[in-house]
Design an enzyme around this catalytic site. Sequence first.
Site, short mmCIF file in Angstrom:
data_model
loop_
_atom_site.label_atom_id
_atom_site.label_comp_id
_atom_site.label_asym_id
_atom_site.label_seq_id
_atom_site.Cartn_x
_atom_site.Cartn_y
_atom_site.Cartn_z
N LYS A 47 0.81 -1.23 0.00
CA LYS A 47 0.00 0.00 0.00
C LYS A 47 0.84 1.29 0.00
CE LYS A 47 -4.34 -1.53 2.15
NZ LYS A 47 -5.26 -1.29 3.28
N ASN A 68 -4.69 1.97 -1.88
CA ASN A 68 -5.20 0.60 -2.03
C ASN A 68 -5.95 0.40 -3.33
OD1 ASN A 68 -7.59 1.91 -1.53
ND2 ASN A 68 -8.43 0.28 -0.25
N GLY A 106 -8.02 4.17 17.75
CA GLY A 106 -7.00 3.64 16.87
C GLY A 106 -6.36 4.74 16.05
N GLY A 109 -3.60 2.23 9.92
CA GLY A 109 -3.98 2.53 8.55
C GLY A 109 -5.47 2.81 8.38
N ALA A 110 -6.32 1.97 8.97
CA ALA A 110 -7.77 2.15 8.82
C ALA A 110 -8.20 3.47 9.47
CB ALA A 110 -8.52 0.98 9.44
N GLY A 224 -18.20 -3.52 9.90
CA GLY A 224 -17.02 -3.43 9.02
C GLY A 224 -17.24 -4.13 7.69
P1 NDP Z 1 -2.78 -1.27 11.99
O1 NDP Z 1 -1.88 -2.37 12.42
O2 NDP Z 1 -2.26 -0.22 11.07
O3 NDP Z 1 -3.38 -0.50 13.30
C1 NDP Z 1 -3.91 -1.23 14.35
C2 NDP Z 1 -4.51 -0.27 15.35
O4 NDP Z 1 -5.17 -1.04 16.37
C3 NDP Z 1 -3.50 0.60 16.08
O5 NDP Z 1 -4.07 1.86 16.35
C4 NDP Z 1 -3.26 -0.19 17.37
O6 NDP Z 1 -2.86 0.63 18.45
C5 NDP Z 1 -4.66 -0.67 17.65
N1 NDP Z 1 -4.73 -1.84 18.54
C6 NDP Z 1 -4.47 -3.13 18.23
N2 NDP Z 1 -4.66 -3.93 19.30
C7 NDP Z 1 -5.04 -3.09 20.32
C8 NDP Z 1 -5.38 -3.30 21.69
N3 NDP Z 1 -5.39 -4.52 22.22
N4 NDP Z 1 -5.73 -2.23 22.45
C9 NDP Z 1 -5.75 -0.98 21.90
N5 NDP Z 1 -5.42 -0.72 20.61
C10 NDP Z 1 -5.08 -1.77 19.83
O7 NDP Z 1 -4.04 -1.99 11.35
P2 NDP Z 1 -5.09 -1.37 10.31
O8 NDP Z 1 -5.44 -0.01 10.73
O9 NDP Z 1 -4.61 -1.59 8.93
O10 NDP Z 1 -6.33 -2.35 10.51
C11 NDP Z 1 -7.11 -2.30 11.70
C12 NDP Z 1 -8.33 -3.16 11.50
O11 NDP Z 1 -9.14 -2.58 10.48
C13 NDP Z 1 -8.00 -4.61 11.04
O12 NDP Z 1 -8.73 -5.51 11.86
C14 NDP Z 1 -8.53 -4.65 9.61
O13 NDP Z 1 -9.08 -5.92 9.30
C15 NDP Z 1 -9.63 -3.60 9.63
N6 NDP Z 1 -9.86 -2.99 8.32
C16 NDP Z 1 -11.14 -3.07 7.83
C17 NDP Z 1 -11.44 -2.53 6.59
C18 NDP Z 1 -12.83 -2.69 6.07
O14 NDP Z 1 -13.05 -2.37 4.88
N7 NDP Z 1 -13.78 -3.12 6.88
C19 NDP Z 1 -10.42 -1.84 5.78
C20 NDP Z 1 -9.13 -1.76 6.42
C21 NDP Z 1 -8.88 -2.33 7.64
P3 NDP Z 1 -1.30 0.99 18.70
O15 NDP Z 1 -0.94 2.02 17.67
O16 NDP Z 1 -1.30 1.54 20.08
O17 NDP Z 1 -0.52 -0.28 18.55
#
Ligand code: NDP
Length: 260
Positions: A47, A68, A106, A109-110, A224
């Site tokens: 991406k 994307n 969060g 990326g999303a 989602g």
């Molecule tokens: P990233 O890895 O870029 O970001 C993950 C985020 O989740 C970060 O902000 C991270 O916080 C946070 N996080 C993860 N675990 C925890 C926890 N236990 N407690 C608190 N914060 C947490 O992932 P993406 O943004 O790419 O994806 C996130 C979700 O979005 C995925 O599940 C993906 O499947 C979904 N998604 C859905 C789409 C759709 O069309 N429905 C499109 C794109 C993504 P920290 O920075 O503190 O680590």
Amino acid sequence: MIEAAYRHHQIHARYLNCEVAAPGLRDAVAGARAMGWIGFNCSLPHKVAVVEYLDELAKSASLIGAVNCVVNRDGRWIGENTDGQGFLLSLREKVDPSGKRMVLLGAGGAARAIAVETALAGIRSITVVNRDCARGESLARTIAENTSAQVEFVPWDGDYRIPGDVDVVVNATSIGFYPEIGATPRIDFETVRANMTVADVIPNPPRTPLIRRAEARGCATLDGLGMLVNQGVVGIKLWTGISVEAAVMRRTLEAVLRII
Ligand code: NDP
């Protein structure tokens, strides 16, 4: 899902899945151009890396820093990010974001895609709540420096209490994604009010504990799966100019993912 829409609307196109290893990305993009493709989606891990092989970025893709969806416009490759646009399409089915206040859980990326797109759509304020402060502050800076939305960052420790004047709450973390399907973001559910719209980015399973608990408190909800379907709707529109029916795509996706 995409081909179901093509068949339904008799669009003479194919959507092919191609595995591309990182060292082959440049050649894959050149190949798509040579074959006259109208565009393509690209997923992780490409991406960000794909950007250097494109001719131009749409404003939101440039602010998000990731692409994307690539669109062929008269031989020029334009990079788009349809994740946030898909979210916005879903959100607009429930509430007009203009002038609203949003809490965004969060900063990955999303979350970046949702923050940028809702800010460009005129949302009034965004509160970014994230564990990792550097990531959260970086997203808040992007919004503050490039859009008219008010933004603040709040470090996420303990159960987050949602302020009473918030209109939209979004889980844009991976909490609730398979296999940890029982997990819920750490918020104080007593502060979730019936007049709030609650959205989750987790596509599978779509009825996450957050969605179910928000429904129990009387909130309008967005899952989602709808966001995933709508980013496909946006992509097809960019490639072909045709607005396809989301319901056809959702039914196909539910069958593939065995969601009842
Ligand atoms: P990233 O890895 O870029 O970001 C993950 C985020 O989740 C970060 O902000 C991270 O916080 C946070 N996080 C993860 N675990 C925890 C926890 N236990 N407690 C608190 N914060 C947490 O992932 P993406 O943004 O790419 O994806 C996130 C979700 O979005 C995925 O599940 C993906 O499947 C979904 N998604 C859905 C789409 C759709 O069309 N429905 C499109 C794109 C993504 P920290 O920075 O503190 O680590």
